[in-house]
Design a protein around this motif. Structure first.
Motif, PDB file in Angstrom:
ATOM      1  N   GLY A 153       0.762  -1.238   0.000  1.00  7.11           N
ATOM      2  CA  GLY A 153       0.000   0.000   0.000  1.00  7.11           C
ATOM      3  C   GLY A 153       0.794   1.289   0.000  1.00  7.11           C
ATOM      4  N   VAL A 154       2.117   1.219  -0.001  1.00  3.77           N
ATOM      5  CA  VAL A 154       2.923   2.443   0.090  1.00  3.77           C
ATOM      6  C   VAL A 154       3.171   2.998  -1.302  1.00  3.77           C
ATOM      7  N   ARG A 155       2.808   4.262  -1.471  1.00  3.41           N
ATOM      8  CA  ARG A 155       3.102   4.943  -2.723  1.00  3.41           C
ATOM      9  C   ARG A 155       4.178   5.992  -2.450  1.00  3.41           C
ATOM     10  N   ALA A 156       4.151   7.108  -3.137  1.00  8.38           N
ATOM     11  CA  ALA A 156       5.187   8.122  -2.964  1.00  8.38           C
ATOM     12  C   ALA A 156       5.031   8.828  -1.623  1.00  8.38           C
ATOM     13  N   LEU A 157       6.152   9.077  -0.970  1.00 10.13           N
ATOM     14  CA  LEU A 157       6.228   9.871   0.246  1.00 10.13           C
ATOM     15  C   LEU A 157       7.055  11.114  -0.050  1.00 10.13           C
ATOM     16  N   PRO A 158       7.002  12.147   0.803  1.00 10.82           N
ATOM     17  CA  PRO A 158       7.889  13.297   0.609  1.00 10.82           C
ATOM     18  C   PRO A 158       9.347  12.857   0.514  1.00 10.82           C
ATOM     19  N   ALA A 159      10.110  13.556  -0.291  1.00 11.90           N
ATOM     20  CA  ALA A 159      11.485  13.143  -0.600  1.00 11.90           C
ATOM     21  C   ALA A 159      12.327  12.941   0.655  1.00 11.90           C
ATOM     22  N   ALA A 160      12.211  13.855   1.618  1.00 11.88           N
ATOM     23  CA  ALA A 160      13.027  13.758   2.828  1.00 11.88           C
ATOM     24  C   ALA A 160      12.689  12.505   3.617  1.00 11.88           C
ATOM     25  N   GLN A 161      11.410  12.130   3.652  1.00  9.95           N
ATOM     26  CA  GLN A 161      10.996  10.952   4.396  1.00  9.95           C
ATOM     27  C   GLN A 161      11.474   9.679   3.704  1.00  9.95           C
ATOM     28  N   GLU A 162      11.419   9.661   2.380  1.00  9.83           N
ATOM     29  CA  GLU A 162      11.893   8.481   1.649  1.00  9.83           C
ATOM     30  C   GLU A 162      13.388   8.268   1.871  1.00  9.83           C
ATOM     31  N   GLU A 163      14.151   9.345   1.803  1.00  6.61           N
ATOM     32  CA  GLU A 163      15.595   9.186   1.987  1.00  6.61           C
ATOM     33  C   GLU A 163      15.924   8.744   3.406  1.00  6.61           C
ATOM     34  N   ALA A 164      15.225   9.328   4.398  1.00  2.00           N
ATOM     35  CA  ALA A 164      15.468   8.936   5.787  1.00  2.00           C
ATOM     36  C   ALA A 164      15.140   7.462   5.997  1.00  2.00           C
ATOM     37  N   MET A 165      14.028   6.997   5.415  1.00  4.43           N
ATOM     38  CA  MET A 165      13.653   5.584   5.560  1.00  4.43           C
ATOM     39  C   MET A 165      14.687   4.665   4.913  1.00  4.43           C
ATOM     40  N   LEU A 166      15.171   5.051   3.745  1.00  2.00           N
ATOM     41  CA  LEU A 166      16.184   4.230   3.078  1.00  2.00           C
ATOM     42  C   LEU A 166      17.437   4.128   3.923  1.00  2.00           C
ATOM     43  N   ARG A 167      17.898   5.254   4.480  1.00  2.00           N
ATOM     44  CA  ARG A 167      19.132   5.249   5.259  1.00  2.00           C
ATOM     45  C   ARG A 167      18.965   4.479   6.564  1.00  2.00           C
ATOM     46  N   VAL A 168      17.800   4.592   7.201  1.00  4.22           N
ATOM     47  CA  VAL A 168      17.561   3.818   8.422  1.00  4.22           C
ATOM     48  C   VAL A 168      17.539   2.324   8.096  1.00  4.22           C
ATOM     49  N   ALA A 169      16.895   1.954   6.995  1.00  5.85           N
ATOM     50  CA  ALA A 169      16.879   0.550   6.591  1.00  5.85           C
ATOM     51  C   ALA A 169      18.292   0.041   6.353  1.00  5.85           C
ATOM     52  N   GLN A 170      19.124   0.832   5.703  1.00  7.95           N
ATOM     53  CA  GLN A 170      20.502   0.417   5.428  1.00  7.95           C
ATOM     54  C   GLN A 170      21.284   0.222   6.724  1.00  7.95           C
ATOM     55  N   GLU A 171      21.126   1.151   7.669  1.00  6.90           N
ATOM     56  CA  GLU A 171      21.846   1.054   8.939  1.00  6.90           C
ATOM     57  C   GLU A 171      21.379  -0.168   9.726  1.00  6.90           C
ATOM     58  N   ALA A 172      20.058  -0.382   9.778  1.00  7.79           N
ATOM     59  CA  ALA A 172      19.524  -1.526  10.509  1.00  7.79           C
ATOM     60  C   ALA A 172      19.969  -2.843   9.877  1.00  7.79           C
ATOM     61  N   LEU A 173      19.961  -2.906   8.548  1.00  7.52           N
ATOM     62  CA  LEU A 173      20.429  -4.102   7.855  1.00  7.52           C
ATOM     63  C   LEU A 173      21.915  -4.337   8.093  1.00  7.52           C
ATOM     64  N   HIS A 174      22.679  -3.264   8.109  1.00  3.67           N
ATOM     65  CA  HIS A 174      24.116  -3.376   8.380  1.00  3.67           C
ATOM     66  C   HIS A 174      24.341  -4.016   9.745  1.00  3.67           C
ATOM     67  N   ASN A 175      23.623  -3.536  10.759  1.00  4.27           N
ATOM     68  CA  ASN A 175      23.772  -4.093  12.101  1.00  4.27           C
ATOM     69  C   ASN A 175      23.373  -5.566  12.134  1.00  4.27           C
ATOM     70  N   ALA A 176      22.241  -5.885  11.502  1.00  2.00           N
ATOM     71  CA  ALA A 176      21.746  -7.257  11.540  1.00  2.00           C
ATOM     72  C   ALA A 176      22.701  -8.227  10.845  1.00  2.00           C
ATOM     73  N   LEU A 177      23.250  -7.827   9.708  1.00  2.72           N
ATOM     74  CA  LEU A 177      24.070  -8.731   8.906  1.00  2.72           C
ATOM     75  C   LEU A 177      25.513  -8.811   9.373  1.00  2.72           C
ATOM     76  N   ARG A 178      26.006  -7.745   9.996  1.00  3.01           N
ATOM     77  CA  ARG A 178      27.423  -7.723  10.388  1.00  3.01           C
ATOM     78  C   ARG A 178      27.643  -8.065  11.860  1.00  3.01           C
ATOM     79  N   HIS A 179      26.665  -7.785  12.707  1.00  2.00           N
ATOM     80  CA  HIS A 179      26.927  -7.886  14.140  1.00  2.00           C
ATOM     81  C   HIS A 179      26.030  -8.871  14.889  1.00  2.00           C
ATOM     82  N   SER A 180      24.866  -9.205  14.350  1.00  2.00           N
ATOM     83  CA  SER A 180      23.906  -9.974  15.158  1.00  2.00           C
ATOM     84  C   SER A 180      24.026 -11.486  14.999  1.00  2.00           C
ATOM     85  N   GLY A 181      24.680 -11.943  13.932  1.00  2.00           N
ATOM     86  CA  GLY A 181      24.725 -13.373  13.677  1.00  2.00           C
ATOM     87  C   GLY A 181      23.404 -13.936  13.187  1.00  2.00           C
TER      88      GLY A 181
END
Length: 388
Positions: free
Chosen positions: A287-315
Motif C-alpha cells: 500500500g505504500v506509494r510516494a512519500l515526501p522526498a526527505a521521508q523516503e531518503e530517511a527511511m532508506l538510510r535507516v533501513a541500510q543502517e539496521a540491515l548493516h547491524n543485523a548482517l554484520r553484528h547480530s549473527g
C-alpha cells in the motif's frame, strides 16, 4: 485585508503551515509560489533564486503549463523588473508591466502579462529570491477588482499580504537550505564511514588472500593436495571480498529515489544483500506509494543502517524488512533473529550500533524510531513517518 478576517487569516495560516512542512528547497519554492498565487488571486506567480552569474539558480512558476514552460525556453536573466527587485530591494506594483521603461520583453511563447506585483525575499541584508505575481483575476461571477489610483489591479492590501508571505518564505527557504547542507554533511560522514568499513573488511580479506596465495605457491611442488586446499581458500576469500565491495557500493550509490521510488530502491538493495550474505534477507511492501522526498531518503538510510547491524553484528540467519502504509504515512520494520542486545546496556557502555544516527534521521524527517531487542531474542527496528 480585502478578504474577511476569518477566511483571510485561515488562508494565510494554511499557506504558512504548508511552507513549514517541507524540507527540500524545491518543494519549499513550489509551495511558496502556489500559496502566493492562490492567496492573491493571480493568474501567474513565479519565484527566482539568483545565482552569482547574472541568472537564476532556480526558477519556479505556477499558472504556466509544462508545455508552455518548455516552449518559453531558457531561464530568464536578471534584467528589467527582475533585476530591480533583486538589486534595488523594494516592492514593485505596476498597472501594466509592459509600459514600464525597464521592461525588456519576453520570449514569444511567454504568456501575456499586465498588472504586476513583485518583491524581494530577504534573509537579513541578503536577497535570496524574487517573488512576483501577474494578472489579478476577476472574481467568479463578479466584477474585476477595482484598480487603485495607480491603475493596478493589485492593491496595497495585496502588497502587505505578499510581504508577510515573503517574510515567512525567507524563513522556510533558509531552513530548507540548512537542512540540505546538513544532509550533505551527513552524506560526507557516511562516505567516510564506508571508507573505514572498506579498509577494515575488504582490505583485511585481500591481505589474507595474498598470504594464502603465497602459501599455495610454496606448496605446489612439494604438497599439491595442500596447495589445492589453499587455492580453494583463495577463491572463497576473493568471493567474500567481492561481496563486501558490492554491498558497500550499493549503500554508497543506491538506486535513485527520484526515479524509482522507495519501494523499488529498497527491493533492489535487499536483493543484492540477500545474494551477498549467508543470511536470508526478505522484503515485502503493502500500500505504500510516494512519500515526501526527505521521508523516503530517511527511511532508506535507516533501513541500510539496521540491515548493516543485523548482517554484520547480530549473527542472524534471517532478516525480514517490511514497508506498509499507515494513515497518510508509512511504517518500516527491520526484524532479525540474531543475538539481540540490551538497549540500555548498549547505551551505558557508550556503544550505539548506529541507533543515535537512526533516531536523528527519523526525527529529522518528522518521524519516530522504536527499538525492541533483548539478548538472545533478536531485534526489531521500526520507523514511522507521517507522509505528506
Amino acid at each position: 485585508m480585502s478578504q474577511g478576517p476569518r477566511s483571510g487569516l485561515y488562508a494565510v495560516s494554511s499557506a504558512l503551515l504548508a511552507m513549514s512542512r517541507h524540507l527540500e528547497v524545491r518543494d519549499v519554492l513550489k509551495t511558496i509560489v502556489a500559496s502566493a498565487r492562490e492567496l492573491l488571486d493571480a493568474q501567474y506567480a513565479a519565484l527566482g533564486v539568483p545565482d552569482d552569474h547574472g541568472g537564476f539558480a532556480q526558477f519556479v512558476v505556477d499558472g504556466v503549463s509544462d508545455a508552455q514552460w518548455k516552449a518559453i525556453g531558457p531561464l530568464p536573466r536578471q534584467h528589467g523588473i527582475l533585476a530591480a527587485m533583486l538589486h534595488e530591494a523594494r516592492p514593485e506594483r505596476l498597472a501594466d508591466v509592459r509600459k514600464d521603461p525597464r521592461f525588456e520583453g519576453w520570449p514569444a511563447a511567454h504568456p501575456d502579462m499586465s498588472d504586476f506585483l513583485g518583491l524581494p525575499i530577504r534573509d537579513g541584508d541578503e536577497i535570496i529570491g524574487a517573488l512576483f505575481l501577474a494578472n489579478k483575476l476577476r472574481p467568479v461571477g463578479g466584477h474585476p477588482p477595482s484598480p487603485e489610483a495607480d491603475g493596478c489591479g493589485f492593491t496595497e492590501d495585496d502588497e502587505e499580504l505578499l510581504t508577510i508571505l515573503a517574510q515567512h518564505a525567507a524563513i522556510a527557504l533558509t531552513n530548507a537550505r540548512l537542512y540540505e547542507r546538513s544532509r550533505e554533511l551527513t552524506i560526507a560522514e557516511e562516505r567516510s564511514r564506508l571508507a573505514h568499513e572498506l579498509h577494515d573488511a575488504v582490505s583485511q580479506k585481500l591481505f589474507s588472500l595474498r598470504l594464502t596465495a603465497q602459501a599455495a605457491a610454496a606448496l605446489v611442488d612439494r604438497d599439491p593436495a595442500r596447495a589445492k586446499d589453499e587455492l580453494q581458500q583463495v577463491a572463497a576469500l576473493a568471493a567474500e571480498a567481492a561481496d563486501e565491495l558490492r554491498a558497500a557500493v550499493v549503500e554508497l550509490r543506491p538506486t535513485a529515489l527520484d526515479e524509482d521510488g522507495l519501494v523499488a530502491t529498497l527491493r533492489t538493495h535487499i536483493q543484492v544483500l540477500d545474494r551477498a550474505h549467508s543470511a536470508h534477507v526478505t522484503f515485502s511492501s503493502c500500500g505504500v506509494r510516494a512519500l515526501p522526498a526527505a521521508q523516503e531518503e530517511a527511511m532508506l538510510r535507516v533501513a541500510q543502517e539496521a540491515l548493516h547491524n543485523a548482517l554484520r553484528h547480530s549473527g542472524a540467519v534471517k532478516v525480514d524488512v517490511t514497508l506498509v502504509k499507515r494513515g497518510p504515512g508509512a511504517v518500516l520494520s527491520v526484524t532479525d533473529n540474531g543475538s539481540g542486545f540490551d538497549p540500555m546496556a548498549i547505551r551505558s557502555a557508550g556503544r550505539h550500533l548506529g541507533l543515535v544516527s537512526m533516531r536523528d534521521r527519523a526525527s529529522g524527517a518528522g518521524g519516530t524510531l522504536t527499538v525492541e531487542s533483548a539478548p538472545g531474542k533478536g531485534t526489531t527496528i521500526e520507523m514511522e513517518v507521517p507522509g505528506g
